[in-house]
Design an enzyme around this catalytic site. Structure first.
Site: not given
Length: 226
Positions: A27, A50-52
């Site tokens: 990440n 990507s954390e989204n």
């Protein structure tokens, strides 16, 4: 500190990318870390998260307009690689919290010699905190790599005996890449220098660091050009 003794942001990102193991799932955070992907060797087949909710992305190719529905957590337009997955945010955070990421690469306000990290707030009254998914990332990743400038804008050290800002994680940082040095974090020994910018003396590096530094047996001289 003479600018000539400091590495550029791109060179710091390049040095970081060289140390990422093939096949890693990583990440990327804000700041200098956003430059790391462009220096990753495609042959290593590193997969970006990507954390989204994206697993398998890359920067937008020059000339492409970008899709507003396809952005990373930094709100930058991205594109998918072959085999990419798009998931809801709860599953994305489960990847982060569940130890499925090999590394997270992020910036920081401060890092302590025991591996504590402060990256979301300075505690100042006019500060706008932005925690995002940082706490989840540093708690769940196998490696926590901090990539940042060695000194704050006011010249204050960012590598500390103990963090004075609100913490993001306790004892989690494994490696630090700055414009002055590459430093590994040993929880029992502290900051271990394994690379120092060309022209920078050990005394100068220590003066820019709040905590004591220990030097590895073989310390690399980091030049601006590979």
């Amino acid at each position: 500190m003479a600018a000539a003794k400091k590495l550029s942001r791109d060179r710091v990102a390049q040095l970081t990318a060289q140390d990422i193991a093939p096949g890693s799932y990583i990440n990327i955070g804000l700041g200098i870390p956003t430059l790391v992907p462009k220096y990753l060797d495609p042959k290593k087949e590193v997969v970006l998260h990507s954390e989204n909710g994206i697993l398998g992305l890359e920067g937008l190719q020059p000339g492409l307009p970008g899709d507003d529905d396809l952005i990373n957590a930094s709100k930058q337009h991205v594109q998918l690689i072959l085999g990419a997955s798009i998931v809801d945010q709860s599953l994305s955070f489960a990847m982060m919290r569940g130890g499925h990421l090999d590394a997270t690469i992020l910036g920081a306000f401060q890092v302590a010699m025991n591996g504590d990290i402060a990256s979301w707030s300075t505690g100042a009254k006019d500060d706008i905190p932005g925690i995002g998914g940082a706490m989840d990332l540093v708690a769940g990743s196998r490696r926590v790599i901090v990539v940042m400038e060695h000194l704050a804008r006011d010249g204050a050290p960012k590598l500390m005996k103990a963090c004075s800002y609100p913490l993001t994680g306790l004892g989690v940082v494994t490696n630090i890449y700055t414009d002055m040095a590459i430093i590994d974090v040993d929880p029992s020994r502290g900051f271990i220098v394994r690379g120092i910018a060309e022209g920078l003396t050990r005394d100068e590096l220590q003066a820019a660091t709040d905590a004591p530094l220990i030097y590895a047996d073989d310390v690399a001289v980091l030049t601006e050009h590979a």
